[in-house]
Every structure is written in structure tokens, then in C-alpha cells.
Design a protein around this motif. Structure first.
Motif, PDB file in Angstrom:
ATOM      1  N   ARG A 168       0.828  -1.219   0.000  1.00  0.00           N
ATOM      2  CA  ARG A 168       0.000   0.000   0.000  1.00  0.00           C
ATOM      3  C   ARG A 168       0.861   1.266   0.000  1.00  0.00           C
ATOM      4  O   ARG A 168       0.359   2.364   0.214  1.00  0.00           O
ATOM      5  N   GLY A 169       2.168   1.102  -0.178  1.00  0.00           N
ATOM      6  CA  GLY A 169       3.037   2.268  -0.342  1.00  0.00           C
ATOM      7  C   GLY A 169       3.704   2.770   0.926  1.00  0.00           C
ATOM      8  O   GLY A 169       4.351   3.820   0.911  1.00  0.00           O
ATOM      9  N   LEU A 170       3.582   2.026   2.028  1.00  0.00           N
ATOM     10  CA  LEU A 170       4.244   2.484   3.256  1.00  0.00           C
ATOM     11  C   LEU A 170       5.684   1.986   3.313  1.00  0.00           C
ATOM     12  O   LEU A 170       6.003   0.901   2.798  1.00  0.00           O
ATOM     13  N   TRP A 171       6.541   2.766   3.942  1.00  0.00           N
ATOM     14  CA  TRP A 171       7.911   2.370   4.213  1.00  0.00           C
ATOM     15  C   TRP A 171       7.973   1.961   5.672  1.00  0.00           C
ATOM     16  O   TRP A 171       7.345   2.606   6.534  1.00  0.00           O
ATOM     17  N   ILE A 172       8.718   0.905   5.939  1.00  0.00           N
ATOM     18  CA  ILE A 172       8.752   0.373   7.304  1.00  0.00           C
ATOM     19  C   ILE A 172      10.078   0.748   7.955  1.00  0.00           C
ATOM     20  O   ILE A 172      11.151   0.398   7.436  1.00  0.00           O
ATOM     21  N   VAL A 173       9.988   1.458   9.064  1.00  0.00           N
ATOM     22  CA  VAL A 173      11.191   1.922   9.772  1.00  0.00           C
ATOM     23  C   VAL A 173      11.316   1.145  11.085  1.00  0.00           C
ATOM     24  O   VAL A 173      10.554   1.367  12.034  1.00  0.00           O
ATOM     25  N   GLY A 174      12.252   0.218  11.124  1.00  0.00           N
ATOM     26  CA  GLY A 174      12.490  -0.552  12.346  1.00  0.00           C
ATOM     27  C   GLY A 174      13.390   0.228  13.289  1.00  0.00           C
ATOM     28  O   GLY A 174      14.082   1.171  12.870  1.00  0.00           O
ATOM     29  N   THR A 175      13.380  -0.144  14.544  1.00  0.00           N
ATOM     30  CA  THR A 175      14.260   0.514  15.519  1.00  0.00           C
ATOM     31  C   THR A 175      15.055  -0.565  16.255  1.00  0.00           C
ATOM     32  O   THR A 175      14.513  -1.606  16.618  1.00  0.00           O
ATOM     33  N   ASP A 176      16.336  -0.286  16.414  1.00  0.00           N
ATOM     34  CA  ASP A 176      17.182  -1.270  17.083  1.00  0.00           C
ATOM     35  C   ASP A 176      18.382  -0.538  17.677  1.00  0.00           C
ATOM     36  O   ASP A 176      18.974   0.321  17.007  1.00  0.00           O
ATOM     37  N   VAL A 177      18.721  -0.907  18.904  1.00  0.00           N
ATOM     38  CA  VAL A 177      19.827  -0.221  19.576  1.00  0.00           C
ATOM     39  C   VAL A 177      21.154  -0.372  18.815  1.00  0.00           C
ATOM     40  O   VAL A 177      22.033   0.472  18.933  1.00  0.00           O
ATOM     41  N   GLY A 180      22.899   0.668  12.302  1.00  0.00           N
ATOM     42  CA  GLY A 180      24.027   1.465  11.811  1.00  0.00           C
ATOM     43  C   GLY A 180      23.632   2.923  11.584  1.00  0.00           C
ATOM     44  O   GLY A 180      24.471   3.804  11.539  1.00  0.00           O
ATOM     45  N   LYS A 181      22.332   3.157  11.377  1.00  0.00           N
ATOM     46  CA  LYS A 181      21.863   4.485  10.995  1.00  0.00           C
ATOM     47  C   LYS A 181      21.216   5.197  12.184  1.00  0.00           C
ATOM     48  O   LYS A 181      20.459   4.571  12.922  1.00  0.00           O
ATOM     49  N   SER A 182      21.492   6.493  12.332  1.00  0.00           N
ATOM     50  CA  SER A 182      20.830   7.253  13.395  1.00  0.00           C
ATOM     51  C   SER A 182      19.428   7.657  12.933  1.00  0.00           C
ATOM     52  O   SER A 182      19.206   7.911  11.740  1.00  0.00           O
ATOM     53  N   SER A 204      11.938  -8.449  16.516  1.00  0.00           N
ATOM     54  CA  SER A 204      12.419  -9.790  16.134  1.00  0.00           C
ATOM     55  C   SER A 204      13.240  -9.718  14.836  1.00  0.00           C
ATOM     56  O   SER A 204      13.045  -8.817  14.018  1.00  0.00           O
ATOM     57  N   LYS A 205      14.127 -10.690  14.694  1.00  0.00           N
ATOM     58  CA  LYS A 205      15.063 -10.716  13.559  1.00  0.00           C
ATOM     59  C   LYS A 205      14.348 -10.626  12.219  1.00  0.00           C
ATOM     60  O   LYS A 205      14.711  -9.851  11.342  1.00  0.00           O
ATOM     61  N   LEU A 206      13.297 -11.464  12.055  1.00  0.00           N
ATOM     62  CA  LEU A 206      12.591 -11.511  10.777  1.00  0.00           C
ATOM     63  C   LEU A 206      11.926 -10.172  10.482  1.00  0.00           C
ATOM     64  O   LEU A 206      11.950  -9.682   9.349  1.00  0.00           O
ATOM     65  N   VAL A 207      11.339  -9.568  11.510  1.00  0.00           N
ATOM     66  CA  VAL A 207      10.701  -8.260  11.313  1.00  0.00           C
ATOM     67  C   VAL A 207      11.762  -7.241  10.890  1.00  0.00           C
ATOM     68  O   VAL A 207      11.555  -6.475   9.945  1.00  0.00           O
ATOM     69  N   LEU A 208      12.915  -7.274  11.553  1.00  0.00           N
ATOM     70  CA  LEU A 208      13.997  -6.326  11.189  1.00  0.00           C
ATOM     71  C   LEU A 208      14.408  -6.512   9.727  1.00  0.00           C
ATOM     72  O   LEU A 208      14.623  -5.552   9.001  1.00  0.00           O
ATOM     73  N   GLN A 209      14.469  -7.804   9.304  1.00  0.00           N
ATOM     74  CA  GLN A 209      14.847  -8.075   7.899  1.00  0.00           C
ATOM     75  C   GLN A 209      13.821  -7.496   6.930  1.00  0.00           C
ATOM     76  O   GLN A 209      14.142  -7.132   5.810  1.00  0.00           O
ATOM     77  N   ASN A 210      12.558  -7.427   7.370  1.00  0.00           N
ATOM     78  CA  ASN A 210      11.493  -6.923   6.495  1.00  0.00           C
ATOM     79  C   ASN A 210      11.365  -5.402   6.511  1.00  0.00           C
ATOM     80  O   ASN A 210      10.512  -4.850   5.820  1.00  0.00           O
ATOM     81  N   CYS A 211      12.185  -4.737   7.332  1.00  0.00           N
ATOM     82  CA  CYS A 211      12.098  -3.279   7.410  1.00  0.00           C
ATOM     83  C   CYS A 211      12.885  -2.647   6.254  1.00  0.00           C
ATOM     84  O   CYS A 211      13.896  -3.180   5.815  1.00  0.00           O
ATOM     85  N   PHE A 213      14.178   0.452   6.517  1.00  0.00           N
ATOM     86  CA  PHE A 213      15.270   1.124   7.234  1.00  0.00           C
ATOM     87  C   PHE A 213      15.272   0.598   8.660  1.00  0.00           C
ATOM     88  O   PHE A 213      14.207   0.253   9.194  1.00  0.00           O
ATOM     89  N   VAL A 214      16.445   0.583   9.279  1.00  0.00           N
ATOM     90  CA  VAL A 214      16.512   0.298  10.719  1.00  0.00           C
ATOM     91  C   VAL A 214      17.342   1.417  11.337  1.00  0.00           C
ATOM     92  O   VAL A 214      18.453   1.701  10.868  1.00  0.00           O
ATOM     93  N   VAL A 215      16.776   2.075  12.337  1.00  0.00           N
ATOM     94  CA  VAL A 215      17.478   3.220  12.931  1.00  0.00           C
ATOM     95  C   VAL A 215      17.675   3.034  14.429  1.00  0.00           C
ATOM     96  O   VAL A 215      16.942   2.293  15.081  1.00  0.00           O
TER      97      VAL A 215
END
Ligand code: SAM
Length: 247
Positions: A168-177, A180-182, A204-211, A213-215
Motif C-alpha cells: 500500500r506504499g508504506l515504508w517500514i522503519v524498524g528501531t534497534d539499539v 548502523g543508521k541514526s 524480532s530478527k525476521l521483522v527487522l529483515q522486512n524493514c 530502514f533500521v534506525v
């Protein structure tokens, strides 16, 4: 909002489970026999918590009406569909801004997240059906009433939901301590969902893989993570401030 309600007696509780009614918890008497195991199995299949307890507690919940050893406590909140959340953003002519909570279990965290989300105009929150706290009385209280104004959808599978949101056009932004990206590196001026992880194991790992961006929120102290609701609030505010003045 739905009123919290109680359903008394075996057949009414069985029918309520079968009809998919939102039930928060089922109390069964320690001494109940007969078809009680059928009720327990049905409840477990539906992912409803069952508590085996004393008759006194059942009688209190039932207000001295006949409960036949079973009382179901109904949900305090009527959930929305993910489509409702996106439609709400469309109605407001805003780029969708959703939160996805990956197995948050502490009701105080969920309540605090809802409170911040409501304060800053998040269009909706997605939570999983299993292994996560739902909207219960503690959540309602901690949200300071914000839950009444927040669209929350419960989904069976976060990864499938993420796939659907991407379509539906959304970008998924994961968060993780350890990302690499701020979080300051993105401009957030696009339709998005931010993923906040659980108190114990994070996203979870799989969710992070599906993001997409991860910040991370860079930290200076000795503690290695922020509270989930605090991290959510910082991210929510960042999105709002970056989008400010943009259509
Ligand atoms: C208590 S933390 C989880 C800590 C977990 N032990 C870990 O290592 O991921 C709960 C959630 O808050 C968010 N969070 C907390 N601190 C963060 C940070 N510094 N940067 C990005 N996200 C953070 C993440 O979504 C995280 O999954």
C-alpha cells in the motif's frame, strides 16, 4: 469504546468464544467439572487467557448471579482493521503514520505509547494477537483516556501485515539499539510505519529483515537501551517535527 462486560455460564461463554467476541480473560472454578475442559480448550485455541480460581472470585465477578463455574470478562476496547487506520490518514489528507508494536507485554508501556501517539497525531497502532498485551483496564488507565481516540488493530502475523503495508506504499522503519543508521538521518516525509520492539528481546530478527530502514537513537550513558515507550515517543516526535510544514 466498548463497555467491559461479563458473560456468565457455560453455553453463553462457549457461544461467545465461537463467535469471535473480544474476550480478555475466562475465569473457571477450581471445582468445576463436566464440559469445563471443552471450554478451556476452545479458549486456548482462540488465544484467550484462562484462570482457574476460587468460587468466591467467580461470584464476585458474577454479582451473585448463577455462573455455572465459568465467567468470561469481555474486552474494554473494540479493535479496528488495518484498513481503518489507513483510511483515517486518507480522511485527514496526511501521509500515513502508523506504529507497529512487536510483542510489547507491559500494559504500562502500551498505555504510555498510546498516549504519546495520540498526542502527536499517529493515525493508528498495530499490535499482534499473540504474545503481547492487548488493551486492558491498566492500558486504558495508563493512556489517560487517549485510547478512546486511537485506532488500534490486532493482527495475526506482523510480517504479513508489513508486507501488506508495503504493497500500500508504506515504508517500514524498524528501531534497534545496534542499528548502523541514526534516527536523525531520515526525513520521514513519506508514508510510514515505525516498529518498536518488545521490552526483552527488541524487534524480532525476521521483522527487522522486512524493514526498509533500521534506525537507532544514539545514546551516551551506560545503559544499553531506552524504555520502549520512551523510544517510541522520541521517534514519534522526530517524524512530526520533520514533517512540519510539509503537505
Ligand atoms: C527495551 S528496548 C529492547 C532492548 C533489547 N534488549 C534489545 O537489545 O533490543 C525496547 C524497544 O525500544 C526501542 N529502543 C530502545 N532503545 C532504543 C535505541 N537506543 N535506539 C532505537 N530503538 C530503541 C526498540 O524498538 C527496542 O526494541
Amino acid at each position: 469504546m466498548e463497555e467491559q462486560n461479563v458473560i456468565l455460564g457455560r453455553n453463553p461463554v462457549i457461544e461467545a468464544i465461537k463467535s469471535g467476541k473480544e474476550i480478555e480473560k475466562i475465569y473457571v472454578s477450581k471445582t468445576a467439572g463436566g464440559n469445563i475442559s471443552k471450554i478451556i480448550n476452545l479458549a486456548k485455541e482462540a488465544g484467550i487467557v484462562v484462570s482457574t480460581t476460587d468460587n468466591d472470585i467467580l461470584s464476585k465477578l458474577a454479582g451473585s448471579q448463577n455462573h455455572q463455574g465459568v465467567v468470561a470478562v469481555g474486552a474494554v476496547y473494540k479493535y479496528f482493521d488495518v484498513d481503518d487506520l489507513l483510511e483515517y490518514a486518507e480522511q485527514r489528507k496526511e501521509k500515513p503514520f502508523l506504529l507497529i508494536l512487536d510483542e510489547i507485554t507491559d500494559p504500562h508501556n502500551l498505555g504510555a505509547i498510546i498516549r504519546s501517539a495520540e498526542a502527536f497525531g499517529v493515525h493508528g497502532i498495530i499490535i499482534p494477537k499473540r504474545r503481547a498485551v492487548g488493551v486492558n483496564a491498566t492500558v486504558v488507565k495508563t493512556s489517560a483516556g487517549a485510547v478512546e481516540h486511537m485506532r488500534i488493530a490486532k493482527v495475526s502475523n506482523i510480517n504479513n501485515t508489513i508486507r501488506g503495508l508495503k504493497e500500500r506504499g508504506l515504508w517500514i522503519v524498524g528501531t534497534d539499539v545496534n542499528a548502523g543508521k541514526s534516527f536523525e538521518e531520515l526525513d520521514y516525509d513519506f508514508p510510514l510505519a515505525i516498529v518498536i520492539g518488545s521490552e526483552g528481546k527488541g524487534v524480532s530478527k525476521l521483522v527487522l529483515q522486512n524493514c526498509d530502514f533500521v534506525v537507532k537513537i544514539p545514546m551516551k550513558g551506560k545503559i544499553n537501551s531506552l524504555n520502549a515507550s520512551v523510544a517510541a515517543s522520541i521517534l514519534i516526535y522526530q517524524v512530526v517535527s520533520k514533517r512540519k510544514g510539509k503537505a
